[in-house]
Design a protein around this motif. Structure first.
Motif, PDB file in Angstrom:
ATOM      1  N   TYR A  12       0.815  -1.213   0.000  1.00  7.87           N
ATOM      2  CA  TYR A  12       0.000   0.000   0.000  1.00  7.87           C
ATOM      3  C   TYR A  12       0.851   1.267   0.000  1.00  7.87           C
ATOM      4  O   TYR A  12       0.579   2.184  -0.791  1.00  7.87           O
ATOM      5  CB  TYR A  12      -0.970  -0.026   1.183  1.00  7.87           C
ATOM      6  N   PRO A  13       1.910   1.356   0.844  1.00  3.46           N
ATOM      7  CA  PRO A  13       2.747   2.564   0.779  1.00  3.46           C
ATOM      8  C   PRO A  13       3.438   2.748  -0.574  1.00  3.46           C
ATOM      9  O   PRO A  13       3.592   3.876  -1.043  1.00  3.46           O
ATOM     10  CB  PRO A  13       3.779   2.363   1.885  1.00  3.46           C
ATOM     11  N   CYS A  14       3.840   1.662  -1.214  1.00  3.63           N
ATOM     12  CA  CYS A  14       4.475   1.784  -2.540  1.00  3.63           C
ATOM     13  C   CYS A  14       3.491   2.305  -3.573  1.00  3.63           C
ATOM     14  O   CYS A  14       3.829   3.174  -4.382  1.00  3.63           O
ATOM     15  CB  CYS A  14       5.043   0.438  -2.985  1.00  3.63           C
ATOM     16  N   VAL A  15       2.265   1.799  -3.567  1.00  5.09           N
ATOM     17  CA  VAL A  15       1.250   2.269  -4.513  1.00  5.09           C
ATOM     18  C   VAL A  15       0.912   3.726  -4.233  1.00  5.09           C
ATOM     19  O   VAL A  15       0.768   4.536  -5.159  1.00  5.09           O
ATOM     20  CB  VAL A  15      -0.011   1.372  -4.448  1.00  5.09           C
ATOM     21  N   THR A  16       0.791   4.081  -2.969  1.00  4.89           N
ATOM     22  CA  THR A  16       0.504   5.466  -2.597  1.00  4.89           C
ATOM     23  C   THR A  16       1.631   6.389  -3.038  1.00  4.89           C
ATOM     24  O   THR A  16       1.387   7.503  -3.508  1.00  4.89           O
ATOM     25  CB  THR A  16       0.281   5.579  -1.076  1.00  4.89           C
ATOM     26  N   LEU A  17       2.863   5.940  -2.877  1.00  4.15           N
ATOM     27  CA  LEU A  17       4.016   6.733  -3.294  1.00  4.15           C
ATOM     28  C   LEU A  17       4.017   6.951  -4.805  1.00  4.15           C
ATOM     29  O   LEU A  17       4.283   8.050  -5.281  1.00  4.15           O
ATOM     30  CB  LEU A  17       5.313   6.041  -2.859  1.00  4.15           C
ATOM     31  N   ARG A  19       1.373   6.811  -6.888  1.00  6.41           N
ATOM     32  CA  ARG A  19       0.228   7.636  -7.303  1.00  6.41           C
ATOM     33  C   ARG A  19       0.340   9.075  -6.824  1.00  6.41           C
ATOM     34  O   ARG A  19      -0.155   9.984  -7.473  1.00  6.41           O
ATOM     35  CB  ARG A  19      -1.058   7.034  -6.775  1.00  6.41           C
ATOM     36  N   GLY A  20       0.983   9.293  -5.674  1.00  5.43           N
ATOM     37  CA  GLY A  20       1.063  10.635  -5.100  1.00  5.43           C
ATOM     38  C   GLY A  20       2.276  11.411  -5.573  1.00  5.43           C
ATOM     39  O   GLY A  20       2.268  12.020  -6.644  1.00  5.43           O
ATOM     40  N   PHE A  27       9.354   4.510 -11.547  1.00  5.20           N
ATOM     41  CA  PHE A  27      10.776   4.279 -11.777  1.00  5.20           C
ATOM     42  C   PHE A  27      11.561   4.143 -10.471  1.00  5.20           C
ATOM     43  O   PHE A  27      12.322   3.198 -10.287  1.00  5.20           O
ATOM     44  CB  PHE A  27      11.364   5.393 -12.642  1.00  5.20           C
ATOM     45  N   TYR A  28      11.384   5.091  -9.553  1.00  2.90           N
ATOM     46  CA  TYR A  28      12.171   5.078  -8.326  1.00  2.90           C
ATOM     47  C   TYR A  28      11.777   3.932  -7.389  1.00  2.90           C
ATOM     48  O   TYR A  28      12.620   3.390  -6.673  1.00  2.90           O
ATOM     49  CB  TYR A  28      12.070   6.428  -7.616  1.00  2.90           C
ATOM     50  N   VAL A  29      10.523   3.548  -7.404  1.00  4.36           N
ATOM     51  CA  VAL A  29      10.098   2.388  -6.618  1.00  4.36           C
ATOM     52  C   VAL A  29      10.733   1.131  -7.202  1.00  4.36           C
ATOM     53  O   VAL A  29      11.215   0.263  -6.462  1.00  4.36           O
ATOM     54  CB  VAL A  29       8.558   2.279  -6.580  1.00  4.36           C
ATOM     55  N   ASN A  30      10.771   1.031  -8.536  1.00  2.00           N
ATOM     56  CA  ASN A  30      11.402  -0.125  -9.175  1.00  2.00           C
ATOM     57  C   ASN A  30      12.894  -0.184  -8.872  1.00  2.00           C
ATOM     58  O   ASN A  30      13.438  -1.260  -8.626  1.00  2.00           O
ATOM     59  CB  ASN A  30      11.175  -0.087 -10.684  1.00  2.00           C
ATOM     60  N   VAL A  31      13.561   0.962  -8.897  1.00  2.00           N
ATOM     61  CA  VAL A  31      14.991   0.993  -8.581  1.00  2.00           C
ATOM     62  C   VAL A  31      15.225   0.536  -7.137  1.00  2.00           C
ATOM     63  O   VAL A  31      16.139  -0.233  -6.859  1.00  2.00           O
ATOM     64  CB  VAL A  31      15.583   2.401  -8.821  1.00  2.00           C
ATOM     65  N   GLY A  32      14.373   0.987  -6.225  1.00  2.00           N
ATOM     66  CA  GLY A  32      14.485   0.568  -4.825  1.00  2.00           C
ATOM     67  C   GLY A  32      14.267  -0.921  -4.651  1.00  2.00           C
ATOM     68  O   GLY A  32      14.997  -1.585  -3.909  1.00  2.00           O
ATOM     69  N   LEU A  33      13.288  -1.473  -5.355  1.00  2.00           N
ATOM     70  CA  LEU A  33      13.028  -2.915  -5.270  1.00  2.00           C
ATOM     71  C   LEU A  33      14.167  -3.724  -5.886  1.00  2.00           C
ATOM     72  O   LEU A  33      14.523  -4.802  -5.382  1.00  2.00           O
ATOM     73  CB  LEU A  33      11.694  -3.251  -5.938  1.00  2.00           C
TER      74      LEU A  33
END
Length: 79
Positions: A12-17, A19-20, A27-33
């Motif tokens: 949920y926090p990743c999706v919120t990040l 979308r917000g 891109f940045y969520v994918n790099v973090g993962l």
């Protein structure tokens, strides 16, 4: 089970990040993962190198890496 709970907790926090603040660009969520996955894949390599180095150091010190004689031949337990 714990890994599943952790993924569910962080989903949920990743999706919120995305979308917000990121405006729909993941891109940045994918790099973090990817960074987390790389750490998970590198960890066994680091442990294997450490074990190999420890075995090499013990071999150089003259310490055998075999089990003690009492552990080599199992004794029968009474019934």
């Amino acid at each position: 089970m714990a890994l599943s709970a952790l993924v569910a907790l962080l989903q949920y926090p990743c999706v919120t990040l995305v979308r917000g603040p990121l405006g729909g660009d993941p891109f940045y969520v994918n790099v973090g993962l990817i960074a987390v996955v790389l750490v998970a894949f590198v960890s066994p390599v680091v442990v294997a190198r450490k074990c190999h180095r420890l075995a090499k150091d013990l071999g150089a010190a003259g310490t055998p890496l075999t089990a003690p004689p009492s552990a080599e031949s199992p004794t029968e337990l009474p019934h």
